[in-house]
Write an enzyme that holds these catalytic residues in place. Structure first.
Site, PDB file in Angstrom:
ATOM      1  N   TYR A 154     -46.292  17.887  -2.748  1.00 61.51           N
ATOM      2  CA  TYR A 154     -45.175  16.953  -2.659  1.00 61.51           C
ATOM      3  C   TYR A 154     -43.867  17.596  -3.103  1.00 61.51           C
ATOM      4  CZ  TYR A 154     -47.770  12.609  -1.851  1.00 61.51           C
ATOM      5  OH  TYR A 154     -48.515  11.604  -1.305  1.00 61.51           O
ATOM      6  N   LYS A 165     -60.076  21.273  -4.523  1.00 55.24           N
ATOM      7  CA  LYS A 165     -60.592  21.934  -3.320  1.00 55.24           C
ATOM      8  C   LYS A 165     -60.617  23.422  -3.657  1.00 55.24           C
ATOM      9  CE  LYS A 165     -61.912  21.865   1.032  1.00 55.24           C
ATOM     10  NZ  LYS A 165     -63.173  21.256   1.496  1.00 55.24           N
ATOM     11  N   ASP A 206     -56.119   4.999  -2.118  1.00 56.69           N
ATOM     12  CA  ASP A 206     -56.174   4.011  -1.028  1.00 56.69           C
ATOM     13  C   ASP A 206     -57.629   3.697  -0.681  1.00 56.69           C
ATOM     14  OD1 ASP A 206     -53.340   4.072  -0.758  1.00 56.69           O
ATOM     15  OD2 ASP A 206     -53.482   3.862   1.415  1.00 56.69           O
ATOM     16  N   ASP A 212     -53.408  10.405  -3.981  1.00 54.90           N
ATOM     17  CA  ASP A 212     -52.800   9.463  -3.037  1.00 54.90           C
ATOM     18  C   ASP A 212     -53.871   8.939  -2.089  1.00 54.90           C
ATOM     19  OD1 ASP A 212     -50.798   8.107  -1.518  1.00 54.90           O
ATOM     20  OD2 ASP A 212     -50.774   9.774  -0.097  1.00 54.90           O
ATOM     21  N   ASP A 222     -63.532  16.413  -0.598  1.00 57.89           N
ATOM     22  CA  ASP A 222     -64.259  15.847   0.555  1.00 57.89           C
ATOM     23  C   ASP A 222     -65.527  15.139   0.077  1.00 57.89           C
ATOM     24  OD1 ASP A 222     -65.151  18.381  -0.191  1.00 57.89           O
ATOM     25  OD2 ASP A 222     -65.523  19.089   1.848  1.00 57.89           O
TER      26      ASP A 222
HETATM   27  C1  IPM Z   1     -47.900   6.058  -2.755  1.00 64.33           C
HETATM   28  C2  IPM Z   1     -47.186   6.313  -1.454  1.00 64.33           C
HETATM   29  C3  IPM Z   1     -46.147   7.408  -1.654  1.00 64.33           C
HETATM   30  C4  IPM Z   1     -46.901   8.684  -2.042  1.00 64.33           C
HETATM   31  C5  IPM Z   1     -45.237   7.686  -0.451  1.00 64.33           C
HETATM   32  C6  IPM Z   1     -44.618   6.419   0.091  1.00 64.33           C
HETATM   33  C7  IPM Z   1     -44.174   8.659  -0.821  1.00 64.33           C
HETATM   34  O1  IPM Z   1     -48.078   6.598  -0.451  1.00 64.33           O
HETATM   35  O2  IPM Z   1     -47.238   5.767  -3.774  1.00 64.33           O
HETATM   36  O3  IPM Z   1     -49.137   6.118  -2.773  1.00 64.33           O
HETATM   37  O4  IPM Z   1     -47.415   9.391  -1.172  1.00 64.33           O
HETATM   38  O5  IPM Z   1     -46.941   8.973  -3.228  1.00 64.33           O
HETATM   39 MN    MN Z   2     -50.151   6.278  -0.980  1.00 65.80          MN
END
Ligand code: IPM
Ligand code: MN
Ligand code: NAD
Length: 365
Positions: A142, A192, A252, A248, A224
C-alpha cells in the site's frame, strides 16, 4: 467530560450508516460524558464540494478531536479520476499515514443469535466464533513506491513494491502477542514466505518478537492456506496477525463468515498518546466494508458495523468501557429479537430498513 469526535461520513451509504451511529452515541450522552460531533467533508463528496478528497479543514478538525468516526469513501462516481486522486487513495490512506495508525483491529464475531446467517455449516460454527484480525495498516504494498513506466510499447510496465521495515513488523507483532494474552493466547501470523522476500522477513521478525511471549502459541500460515482454513476450521483462530494487503482480504472473508460485511467494525490505532488529547488514545473507527454503491440511497444498508465502530471508539479512545458494552449488548439483543437488515436474511420480506434497525438498537441501550 465533553469528548470531541470528528465525524467523516464520506460517500454513498457512508452518511446513511453514520446517521445511525450518531443516534446511538447521542442516546448515550449524559451529564458525565457528552459527545461533540464535528462533521467534516471527506472522499468523493469532498472532491465535489472543494476539489480535494481531504481538505485542509477536515484534517484540522480531525487533529483537534479525541477520535475520528469514519464512514467510507469512494465509488463509481469518482473512478474516472487519475488513480492517485481517487477518494480512497487521496483521503483514507493519507489519513491513516498522517496519524500513524499502524494497527487495525477487526473483530470478527459470530453472535450465537446470528448463527443461521453464516454460510458455514452449524457444526463448523459451533457455539459462535470470536476472531481478532489484526491488520498492519501503514506499510506493505500500500505504501511502497508505486511506479509506472510509460512509453515503451509492449515494455510499458507498472509496479508496486511490497516493503516492510523491521520496526513496522515489530510493533504490530508486539500488539498481536499482547492482545492474545488477554484472549486464548494463540497467534496465527499470515504471510507468503514461500515466495516473497518481504514475507520471509515478516516471518523472521515475528518469530523473534514471539520469544518475548513464551506463554503465547505462534503458528505461521501461508495466506492461501489461511483463506481456506478460515472456512474449514475457523475456531482454530484467535488473533490473526496480517500484513496490510492480506489483512484487507482476509477480513472481508471473515466478515461473511459472521453473516455480513455489514457487521464488521474496525479500530485503527497508532502510538499511544502521539495524537491523543487529555491522556486518551487517538484512533480512527470505521466499518471494514465500503460505500456499497449498489444499495446506497435505498435506506437498507446494515448500520451495525458503523454502530459497533462507535462502540470501539468509546472503548479504545475514550475509555468508556461501560458504554461500549451497552452498545454491543443492545446490538446482540436486537439480533436475538430477530431484527435483520436485508444482508442478514434470505427472507427479504422479513428485512427491516437502516432506520428500523437503528431504532431496534437505540431502544435497547
Ligand atoms: C479497507 C478498504 C481500504 C483498504 C481501501 C478503500 C483503501 O478496503 O479499509 O478495508 O484497502 O484498506
Ligand atoms: Mn477492504
Ligand atoms: P463494499 O464493501 O462497498 O460492497 C461489497 C458488497 O457488500 C456490496 O454488495 C454491498 O452492498 C455490500 N455491503 C457493504 N456494506 C454493507 C452494509 N453496511 N450493509 C449491507 N450490505 C453491505 O465493497 P466494493 O463494492 O468493493 O467497494 C465500493 C466502494 O467502496 C469502492 O470505491 C471501494 O474502494 C470503497 N471502499 C471504501 C472503504 C472505506 O472507505 N473504508 C472500504 C472498502 C471499500
Amino acid at each position: 467530560m465533553k469528548y470531541d469526535i470528528a465525524v467523516l461520513a464520506g460517500d454513498y451509504i457512508g452518511p446513511e450508516v453514520m446517521k445511525a451511529a450518531l443516534e446511538v452515541l447521542a442516546k448515550l450522552s449524559d451529564e458525565k460524558d457528552s459527545f461533540g460531533f464535528h462533521e467534516a467533508l471527506v472522499g468523493g463528496s469532498a472532491i465535489d464540494a472543494t476539489g480535494k478528497a481531504l481538505p485542509a479543514e477536515t484534517l484540522k478538525t480531525a487533529e483537534g478531536a479525541h477520535a475520528i468516526l469514519f464512514g467510507s469513501v469512494g465509488g463509481p462516481k469518482w473512478e474516472h479520476l487519475p488513480p492517485a486522486e481517487q477518494p480512497e487513495r487521496a483521503s483514507l490512506l493519507p489519513l491513516r499515514k498522517h496519524f500513524s495508525l499502524y494497527a487495525n483491529l477487526r473483530p470478527a464475531i459470530i453472535y450465537k443469535e446470528l448463527k443461521e446467517a453464516s454460510p458455514l455449516r452449524a457444526d463448523i460454527v459451533g457455539d459462535g466464533l470470536d476472531i481478532l484480525i489484526l491488520r498492519e495498516l501503514t506499510g506493505d504494498v500500500y505504501f511502497g513506491e508505486p511506479k509506472l513506466r510509460r512509453g515503451e510499447g509492449a515494455n510499458e510496465e507498472a509496479l508496486d513494491t511490497m516493503i516492510y521495515k523491521r520496526y513496522e513488523i515489530e510493533r504490530i507483532a508486539h500488539l498481536a502477542f499482547q492482545s492474545a494474552r488477554l484472549r486464548r493466547k494463540i497467534v496465527h501470523s499470515i504471510d507468503k514466505a514461500n515466495v516473497l522476500t518481504s514475507m520471509v522477513f515478516w516471518r523472521e521478525v515475528v518469530t523473534q518478537v514471539a520469544k518475548e511471549y513464551p506463554d503465547v502459541t505462534l503458528h505461521h500460515q501461508y495466506v492461501d492456506n489461511a483463506a481456506m482454513q478460515l472456512i474449514r476450521w475457523p475456531s482454530q483462530f484467535d488473533v490473526v496477525l496480517c500484513p496490510n494487503m492480506f489483512g484487507d482480504i482476509l477480513s472481508d472473508e471473515a466478515s461473511q463468515i459472521t453473516g455480513s460485511i455489514g457487521m464488521l467494525a474496525s479500530a485503527s490505532l497508532g502510538e499511544q498518546n502521539k495524537w491523543g488529547r487529555d491522556g486518551l488514545q487517538f484512533g480512527l473507527y470505521e466499518p471494514a466494508g465500503g460505500t456499497a454503491p449498489d444499495i446506497a440511497g435505498k435506506g437498507i444498508a446494515n448500520p451495525i458495523a458503523q454502530i459497533l465502530s462507535a462502540a470501539l471508539l468509546l472503548r479504545y479512545s475514550l475509555k468508556l468501557e461501560d458504554k461500549a458494552v451497552r452498545i454491543e449488548n443492545a446490538v446482540k439483543s436486537a439480533i436475538a429479537a430477530g431484527a435483520r437488515t436485508r444482508d442478514l436474511t434470505a427472507d427479504s420480506a422479513k428485512a427491516i430498513s437502516t432506520a428500523e434497525m437503528t431504532q431496534e438498537i437505540v431502544k435497547r441501550l
